[in-house]
Design an enzyme around this catalytic site. Structure first.
Site, short mmCIF file in Angstrom:
data_model
loop_
_atom_site.label_atom_id
_atom_site.label_comp_id
_atom_site.label_asym_id
_atom_site.label_seq_id
_atom_site.Cartn_x
_atom_site.Cartn_y
_atom_site.Cartn_z
N GLU C 281 6.48 -4.74 8.29
CA GLU C 281 5.65 -5.36 7.13
C GLU C 281 4.28 -5.93 8.37
O GLU C 281 3.24 -5.80 7.74
CB GLU C 281 6.13 -6.60 6.64
CG GLU C 281 5.21 -7.01 5.48
CD GLU C 281 6.15 -7.50 4.23
OE1 GLU C 281 7.33 -7.48 4.42
OE2 GLU C 281 5.50 -8.35 3.38
N GLU C 284 2.15 -2.98 9.07
CA GLU C 284 1.41 -2.53 8.06
C GLU C 284 0.34 -3.59 7.65
O GLU C 284 -0.95 -3.09 7.32
CB GLU C 284 2.40 -2.75 6.65
CG GLU C 284 1.74 -2.19 5.33
CD GLU C 284 2.44 -2.50 4.00
OE1 GLU C 284 3.64 -2.81 4.24
OE2 GLU C 284 1.85 -2.10 3.00
N SER C 321 3.00 -5.22 -0.14
CA SER C 321 3.50 -4.29 0.98
C SER C 321 4.35 -3.18 0.61
O SER C 321 5.29 -3.40 -0.45
CB SER C 321 4.26 -5.14 1.85
OG SER C 321 5.00 -4.26 2.86
N LYS C 360 18.79 -8.75 -7.06
CA LYS C 360 19.28 -7.78 -6.25
C LYS C 360 20.15 -6.57 -6.91
O LYS C 360 19.97 -5.59 -6.29
CB LYS C 360 19.66 -8.24 -5.09
CG LYS C 360 18.98 -9.17 -4.00
CD LYS C 360 18.22 -8.06 -2.92
CE LYS C 360 17.30 -9.07 -2.19
NZ LYS C 360 16.21 -8.33 -1.61
N GLU C 363 17.65 -4.41 -8.18
CA GLU C 363 16.85 -3.74 -7.08
C GLU C 363 17.58 -2.41 -6.62
O GLU C 363 17.30 -1.31 -6.58
CB GLU C 363 16.42 -4.65 -5.98
CG GLU C 363 15.77 -3.94 -4.81
CD GLU C 363 15.60 -4.82 -3.60
OE1 GLU C 363 14.51 -5.21 -3.42
OE2 GLU C 363 16.57 -5.28 -3.13
N GLU C 368 14.68 4.96 -7.37
CA GLU C 368 13.62 5.15 -6.16
C GLU C 368 14.74 4.74 -4.95
O GLU C 368 14.70 5.31 -3.77
CB GLU C 368 12.59 4.64 -6.21
CG GLU C 368 12.35 3.61 -6.10
CD GLU C 368 12.12 2.74 -7.42
OE1 GLU C 368 12.92 3.24 -8.31
OE2 GLU C 368 11.72 1.77 -7.61
N CYS C 506 14.99 -17.92 -1.26
CA CYS C 506 16.49 -17.23 -1.81
C CYS C 506 17.58 -18.33 -1.58
O CYS C 506 18.62 -17.95 -2.26
CB CYS C 506 16.92 -16.06 -0.68
SG CYS C 506 15.58 -14.93 -0.49
#
Lengths: 582, 99, 580
Positions: C281, C284, C321, C360, C363, C368, C506
């Site tokens: 990240e 990026e 990101s 999560k 997720e 994908e 979190c």
């Protein structure tokens, strides 16, 4: 003893032979779930929750009562074990009333906790066979709800093995089996001494104290009543447990503050009458020693013990001191001396006791415990003690009011019945009454100051303790027992004439003394008992007065009202008699 | 209407229709009103259709009505509770007759 | 402001203006019972009426939670009338509540259960009046059992006010007051981002995580499977809560020991891939800055946040990101890099995650997320589920000896540890970016500006002549504020924004031990930074295992393999349910 090597959950461990799988597993950090198991008391493997997989064995073993063997390979957490445990709990739940939210043990129930721990999320069976059994509330102290019984038999073990009473047993066979008194008998019709040890060990809400908090709420909000409360020595170190304080913490000041906030008009201490008991009982002993009388003298403060002698050894009743228990002395004094001193109508005084004990509920209801009624010759006066609350019931009252117990500021007892000594404080521990009596007896007989006032020989959890105290040329031989099974040993020897040279014997019904009483916070186990005993001796050590005869309020009571120990008024108010029971 | 010669039919009908009104208006935002008015209605329905009512049930209605009448969040529940209390005390003979 | 006096149960007390009767009473040691009230989320609607008190001169009871104390007020909290009202109210709630405590997921942690015990009710005289509702298990993460709902509406407040999602609402449906997903569709068809904040505030068992422990037990018992586990940064300071340890205690070593006892073939740390995330990240971000990419860049590790932006601000997705979250990076690597190295068939590798998060679960189930050729993460367990597994196995958690993670994905730096706290990803990124860009050693590595529970935080960090401007937000309500500003063009000169879905980050996630309130969040944040300080490596790029991974497998950040395994794409979902 030899050593045994084995593997539990892939952890190698070496333990002494004779160790159970349960104990060995705990040492490698695996706490195998249990339900019926109760260390040293109930290790029967009845519930099958603690099953484990032993390599090479066809059937699962129960960890609580299977000893380890050399080379054993044990698994405690396989899919099959988890399924078996879950199925067992499901089975129990299928015959258990789903009443958690209205159950007295809600939040402190081992079945409730176990179901969560084992992730039981459904009950797929139905088949209630005990749903219709009636509740037995025949006794004053204890209520049995057999619908909630899970057949762990802990109560049976404690009643027969620890207390030697055997009032409840496994009755009948198969689906019709139940645990309780013999068929057609109510608990009140047995030799149950109402010690409440069964209520302490019951994992669920099947055996509980009789809740009388509503009577107290009603009295507190009755403007015609002057409500006084007394707190037993053992409660001083136990009430905090229900509010997250460490076991054995001295919460005397907070308890007084809480009681005052609940609205009691006067907050007094049973410790005051514990000191008074020492004056009377000590004088009685001296009288028996000098003028003759049944010896050894036996203590009389434990109501479970009294009912036990009445049932099991009625012929030996003359050995028992005629002194009432401190609770009953208090009730009598509150409705006579205190009423007179404060010019109150004794009929308006409502006496509540906070006791570690379920048997005290029975004691307060004994028909002869109506001294004040007879003293004033007034039929409107109720029993000397109107309501007995156990420690647990007081805890519930405080919780319900929302009093933030742990942060309460310390408060002082009211005068005059709130002043006490360290000797009274230790009444709550086994050996305490003896030690208190020795402290006072020594000084009264010899006229000298006792240097070493801690009598270590009579302290601690050993079942039967002995000591010899030189007293003006006589060697005073004393004995202390706690738990009725130990009491039975003493009584059998007494019956056989083996205790002729003993002078004084203290007997407490419950293991550990009153700090282990049947009305105490749950859990009450050996560790809790030890911590509470330690707490009591700490309270004693820091008291201003540590000998009963030094209590100024007791002195004043004798000067103003009673005259002298064993005097006429004492006999009328503070002494009692016993009834042989079948 | 004097309580002594009240027509039981009229009294129970009155109670029931008043309660139906409150029940329709109860929003569910406060629990004593939401749950309590229903429980009261259930007992009053029994009175209305002539079913026997136990003394315990009637006593419970009193407790419920006091709780809603004093504790509800808004006037809807409070009025409902108080109306029931009023009816219970004014026409106690009518209700007692069903016990 | 000047204080004033009032009397509560005969005790005089001085309080500040604005103090409620409830708080005033607490100051004199009286805990007035409450049920619906929840201070942390500002929920004081006075719905349950349990906290009623008598105020002299007032005809009606007052609710202590939302009635301000006034000068000279005389309050009684424990009169017979008040006690009766409270008792009857609890009894009414119990009448409509299914009594199945032993099999309820919240048994022992249920506020209604506590309240019932406090009131000592021994009988419920009223019948159930509510209809039976079906359980809504449409969502992969969150299950709703409306039968247990007591209509306290805390979940609605947290969903609408704190998270700004409004997936559920309180309304009257067919004459019944209910809490329901909007437009009465199943929860999975709403904008629900699966954050689980509703689970945390539910006083009873009406909203809970989907329990997948059985699948993990089954995998562990399957000899064919090679079962690996990863533990999220926030779990390192949270699991102990369920075992009586002080909130915020670092239980890393004990958690590893417990997982190994269960029989996991390898115990890995999501902290490892948190460090990897920083590498990817951060690279990026530098690329975007150097090559004129979309700025500010927004973090992507929080799956609730990702689903939120997909629903509410799909036009802003180019800012996000492309990095996968650390959980998904580890899953992808476990079934490629690790499987290869270990010589096991990736089809047999079963990846379990221990996460502080219900989102999560969603997720991991995204279609994908199968770049390894298999579903990258097989099962996500929340902290609560792991706690339950440890309890069921009977492990004496508090006394377990500490153990270490396995190679080659078991080392995490302090920078990775602080991923669990709001501002932590930003701080970790700054620690690494500064050193990579300037080539100098960062002296002051604690970025205090981005720490703490303030909703939106800002910092400016000079890096090699460029003033890097960053923003940090947590709780989706705050994220919504930032997104509106971003769309309005007010954030043009910012470079990097960290957004965490849950309040506190979190450590305050929807899968964390209950209770998770402000106090627990503060303590876990404290534990997080304490662990950061104590670790050998405190910067992601210093992580030797990450270096080795690049050397042996990935080559370089943003390289070909990285793009294949560690980066992802997003879906513009728009508003659900669609109103035709």
């Amino acid at each position: 003893m030899g050593r045994v090597r084995l593997v539990i959950d892939r952890q190698a461990i070496e333990v002494e032979s004779g160790t159970t799988i349960l104990e060995a597993a705990a040492r490698v950090g695996s706490k195998i779930p249990t339900l019926c198991y109760l260390e040293g008391i109930n290790e029967v493997g009845a519930c099958r929750i603690c099953v484990v997989d032993v390599k090479g064995k066809k059937e699962f073993a129960t960890a609580c009562n299977t000893p380890v063997e050399d080379g054993m390979e044990v698994r405690t957490n396989t899919p099959a074990l988890r399924a078996a445990r879950r199925a067992t709990v499901e089975m129990i739940l299928s015959d258990h009333p789903m009443e958690c939210l209205t159950c007295i043990r809600n939040g402190n129930c081992e079945l409730q906790t176990l179901a969560s721990q084992l992730n039981v999320r459904t009950v797929r069976m139905s088949g209630a066979t005990h749903a219709d059994l009636p509740c037995d509330d025949s006794t004053s102290g204890i209520v049995r709800d057999p619908r909630k019984c899970i057949f762990c038999q802990r109560c049976v073990s404690v009643c027969s093995d620890v207390q030697g009473v055997g009032a409840i047993e496994l009755q009948g066979h198969g689906f019709e089996a139940f645990i309780g008194p013999p068929p057609n008998l109510k608990l009140d019709e047995t030799r149950c001494v109402q010690c409440g040890q069964c209520a302490l060990v019951c994992p669920t809400g099947a055996i509980t104290e009789k809740d009388e908090t509503d009577k107290v709420w009603a009295a507190l909000f009755d403007p015609r009543k002057y409500v006084v409360v007394q707190t037993a020595p053992a409660t001083h170190v136990t009430i905090g447990e229900m509010f997250g304080l460490p076991v054995g913490t001295d919460i005397t000041g907070k308890m007084v503050a809480a009681l005052r906030r609940l609205g009691f008009d006067a907050v007094f201490d049973t410790n005051f009458t514990a000191d008074l008991t020492i004056m009377e009982e000590g004088s009685e002993l001296i009288k028996r020693l000098t003028e003759g009388g049944a010896l050894p003298q036996l203590t009389s403060c434990s109501p479970g013990w009294i009912k036990y002698v009445e049932h099991f050894y009625p012929k030996l009743l003359p050995h028992v001191s005629s002194c009432k228990s401190p609770q009953q002395m208090f009730g009598a004094i509150a409705k006579t001396y205190f009423a007179e001193k404060t010019s109150r109508d004794p009929a308006s005084i409502f006496v509540v006791s906070v006791m570690p004990c379920t048997a005290k509920k029975f004691e307060a209801a004994r028909p002869e415990m109506d001294t004040a009624k007879r003293y004033w010759n007034n039929s409107h006066i109720s029993q000397d003690v109107d309501v007995v609350l156990t420690s647990r019931e007081l805890g519930r009252m405080i919780r319900r009011t929302g009093i933030d117990f742990a942060v309460l500021p310390d408060d002082e007892y009211d005068e005059p019945l709130g002043i006490s000594t360290g000797a009274a404080a230790i009444f709550g521990a086994t050996g305490g009454v003896m030690e208190a009596a020795l402290r006072t007896g020594y000084e009264l007989v010899t006229g000298k100051t006792l240097e070493q006032i801690d009598f270590q020989e009579v302290r601690g959890l050993e079942g039967i303790k002995e000591a010899v105290v030189p007293l003006n040329g006589v060697n005073l031989k004393v004995m202390v027992a706690h738990g009725l099974h130990n009491a039975r040993h003493v009584m059998e020897r007494l019956k056989a004439g083996e205790l002729k040279d003993y002078h004084f014997i203290e007997i407490m019904c419950c293991p550990g003394g009153c700090i282990g009483g049947g009305g105490q916070p749950i859990p009450t186990d050996t560790e809790a008992r030890q911590n509470r005993i330690e707490g009591l001796y700490q309270v004693d050590a820091v008291m201003k007065y540590r000998k009963s005869h030094e209590n100024p309020a007791v002195k004043t009571l004798y000067e103003e009202f009673l005259g002298k120990p064993l005097g006429h008024r004492s006999h009328e108010l503070l002494h009692t008699r016993y009834v042989p029971r079948p | 209407m004097h309580s002594g010669d009240a027509d039981p039919k009229v009294v129970s009908e009155l109670a029931r229709s008043l309660l139906a009104l409150v029940r329709g208006e109860s929003c569910g935002e406060c629990l004593p009103c939401w749950h309590g008015i229903r429980q009261i209605s259930a007992v009053l329905d029994k009175v209305d259709n002539g079913s026997p009512v136990s003394a315990e049930e009637l006593a419970a209605v009193g407790e419920l009505a006091r709780t809603v009448g004093q504790g509800a969040k808004c006037g809807v529940g409070r009025i409902g509770g108080r109306l029931v209390l009023e009816l219970l005390s004014r026409y106690s003979s009518v209700f007692q007759a069903r016990v | 402001m000047s204080t004033f006096a009032l009397t509560i149960d005969g005790q005089r007390i001085e309080v500040e203006p604005g103090t409620t009767i409830l708080d005033a009473a607490a100051q004199v040691g009286i805990k007035i019972p409450t049920l619906c009230y929840l201070k942390d989320i500002g929920h004081d609607v006075g719905a349950c009426r349990i906290c009623v008190v008598e105020v002299e001169g007032e005809k009606e009871f007052k609710t202590a939670c939302n009635t301000p104390a006034a000068a000279g007020m005389v309050v009684h909290t424990n009169t017979p009338a008040v006690r009766e009202a409270r008792r009857v109210t609890v009894e009414l709630i119990l009448a409509d509540h299914p009594v199945e405590c032993p099999t309820c997921v919240r048994n022992g942690l249920c506020e209604l259960q506590d309240l019932a015990a406090t009131f000592g009710l021994r009988e419920v005289r009223f019948p159930r009046t509510r209809p039976a509702y079906p359980i809504d298990d449409s969502s992969v993460a969150i299950i709703r059992d409306p039968n247990k709902c007591i209509l306290c509406r805390r979940c609605v407040t947290v969903c609408q006010q704190v998270q700004g999602v409004s997936a559920i609402e309180f309304k009257k449906v067919d004459g019944e007051a209910v809490v329901t997903p909007v437009l009465k569709v199943p929860l999975a068809e709403t904008n629900c981002v699966n954050c689980g904040q509703c689970v945390l505030v539910c006083p009873v068992g009406a909203i809970y995580e989907r329990d997948e422990t059985a699948r993990v037990w089954a995998a562990l018992a399957d000899p064919q499977k090679h079962v690996v586990v990863q533990t999220a940064p926030a779990t390192h300071v949270s699991i102990g809560d369920a075992f009586g340890l002080p909130t915020g205690t670092d239980i890393t070593g004990k958690m590893v020991a417990a997982l190994r006892r269960f029989g996991f073939d390898a115990v890995f740390d999501t902290n490892f891939t948190a460090d990897l995330t920083i590498m990817e990240e951060g690279s990026e971000l530098l690329e975007r800055i150097n090559n004129g990419g979309v700025l500010p860049q927004i973090t992507s590790c929080s799956p609730g946040w990702i689903k939120y932006i997909e629903h509410f601000h799909p036009d802003l997705l180019p800012h996000v990101s492309s990095c996968k979250s650390p959980q998904q990076m580890l899953g992808a690597l476990a079934k490629t890099f690790y499987a290869q190295r270990k010589g096991v068939d990736p089809a047999d590798v079963f990846v379990v995650s221990i996460m502080p998060c219900t989102a999560k679960k969603y997720e991991a189930a995204r279609p994908e997320m199968n770049d390894s050729g298999y579903r990258d993460v097989d099962v996500v367990l929340t902290s609560r589920e792991l706690g339950r597994m440890i309890k069921e196995a009977g492990l004496d958690f508090a006394n377990l000896p500490d153990e270490d993670y396995d190679e080659p994905m078991g080392i995490g730096s302090g920078a990775a540890q602080i991923f669990g706290a709001t501002g932590g990803v930003m701080e970790a990124a700054l620690r690494t970016a500064y050193e990579l860009v300037t080539g100098k050693t960062l002296d002051q590595i604690d970025f205090e500006d981005v720490r703490g529970l303030k909703g939106i935080k800002e910092a400016t960090v000079p890096v090699d002549g460029l003033d890097v401007k960053v923003l940090v937000s947590h709780g989706l309500g705050n994220a919504g504020i930032l997104m509106d500003k971003l769309r309005a063009g007010e954030l043009k000169d910012y470079h990097f924004i960290e957004v965490m879905c849950c309040p506190g980050g979190c450590i305050g996630g929807g899968g964390q031990p209950i209770p998770t309130g402000t106090l627990a969040r503060e303590r876990r944040i404290g534990g997080t930074y304490a662990r950061d300080k104590a670790l050998q490596y405190r910067k992601s790029h210093e992580n030797p295992q990450v270096k080795k991974l690049y050397e042996e497998y990935l080559e370089k950040p943003l390289g070909h393999r990285s793009h294949e395994l560690l980066h992802t794409t997003y879906v513009a979902r728009g508003w659900q349910p669609r109103v035709e």
